[in-house]
Write a protein that holds these residues in place. Sequence first.
Motif, PDB file in Angstrom:
ATOM      1  N   ASP A   1      58.733 124.862  37.148  1.00 50.53           N
ATOM      2  CA  ASP A   1      59.896 124.016  37.452  1.00 50.53           C
ATOM      3  C   ASP A   1      61.151 124.526  36.760  1.00 50.53           C
TER       4      ASP A   1
ATOM      5  N   ARG B   1      60.713 116.049  33.859  1.00 50.15           N
ATOM      6  CA  ARG B   1      59.568 115.984  34.777  1.00 50.15           C
ATOM      7  C   ARG B   1      58.258 116.203  34.010  1.00 50.15           C
TER       8      ARG B   1
ATOM      9  N   CYS C   1      55.399 113.076  33.120  1.00 49.29           N
ATOM     10  CA  CYS C   1      54.202 113.276  33.955  1.00 49.29           C
ATOM     11  C   CYS C   1      53.198 112.131  33.730  1.00 49.29           C
TER      12      CYS C   1
ATOM     13  N   ILE D   1      57.788 108.701  37.534  1.00 51.68           N
ATOM     14  CA  ILE D   1      57.541 109.601  38.671  1.00 51.68           C
ATOM     15  C   ILE D   1      56.684 108.828  39.674  1.00 51.68           C
TER      16      ILE D   1
ATOM     17  N   ASP E   1      62.300 114.626  43.661  1.00 53.21           N
ATOM     18  CA  ASP E   1      62.640 116.033  43.419  1.00 53.21           C
ATOM     19  C   ASP E   1      63.880 116.447  44.211  1.00 53.21           C
TER      20      ASP E   1
END
Lengths: 199, 199
Positions: free
Chosen positions: A92, B72, B76, B81, B92
Amino acid sequence: MITIHGDSNSGNCLKVKWVCDRLAQPYRWIEVDTLKGETRTAQFLKLNSAGQVPAIELDDGRTLAQSNAIIRYLACGSHLIPSDAFAAAKMDEWLFWEQYSHEPYIAVCRFQMIYLGKSASDLDPDKVKRGYAALARMEQQLAATRFLVGAEVSLADVALLAYTRLAHEGGFDLDDCAAIGRWIGETERAFGLAPARRD
Amino acid sequence: MITIHGDSNSGNCLKVKWVCDRLAQPYRWIEVDTLKGETRTAQFLKLNSAGQVPAIELDDGRTLAQSNAIIRYLACGSHLIPSDAFAAAKMDEWLFWEQYSHEPYIAVCRFQMIYLGKSASDLDPDKVKRGYAALARMEQQLAATRFLVGAEVSLADVALLAYTRLAHEGGFDLDDCAAIGRWIGETERAFGLAPARRD
């Protein structure tokens, strides 16, 4: 089956095609000519209100834009995204870096030369400088590892390949970037692509 | 415990702090003054060869850069998310769009006014125009949904909040953006932030 709305001359759009081809995901391709303003029509803006290709459409009509968000979605669960969470995060990192520190220089210089007819000497020197800085960072990484996130190919390589393999069309000289040259060839082969012209 | 190397004046760096605070993840913050060239030292370049903050360091010395890649990774498995794969992809889409079509205009205009002392009339008109286009796209979405990816707050809101709440410092007038104003307040409250000054 997904529908890809894309311009075949755009590296950002080709990323989506390459990932589908590599993962054997069927798709319908609808060509969009960005130079003719086809991303600014009312019909296209319903697909992506940002007015940019690529955009994909699912069978139920849902749409998704941003090349790197699209390939991340399509490759979910595949070998193109590392299963280790930290390695995926490093992937990413390259994806975001590509859109912020590589594409705006490498792809934009190419666009100005190929489509706007500028000569290399007419390019914004700051864009050229930042483009070379991006290439230097890639060279440093690829001199140390086979692919951008280590030994295995990932979406980071797809995303960076798109415009790096065409950097010469934007006036960038890659003769001193041996590791990038090696990596372009390996990544092209990994995705079954014919070598980009390097003249 | 992670170490965050960041500049407290940078929205990109604050994203990382906000996510850690919201998820109650402990961290050590090391202040890096970008204006004094502290991202260009040999020591910092070992953390992030791109020479940008934020960068985080894990206990074992591994490092990660790019604000949106960092949040991100840190979020997680959390509620920030979406668990649905398509909703995560829409998140995203906003993250990549933020770095390509929002930050380079909204944040850069602010930087030029606050740190380089430019007046609003000295800003590049193209940057201003593109900044307003970014705000218009957000306004359109936030008039339709509570947060950027629907009813629930996500990393998309964190990423876009960082500079949108400070857009006025870059000369942008948000008076006609009622939905953005409502969303800034809701997102600030969701992350326990004091309201940004709006004068």
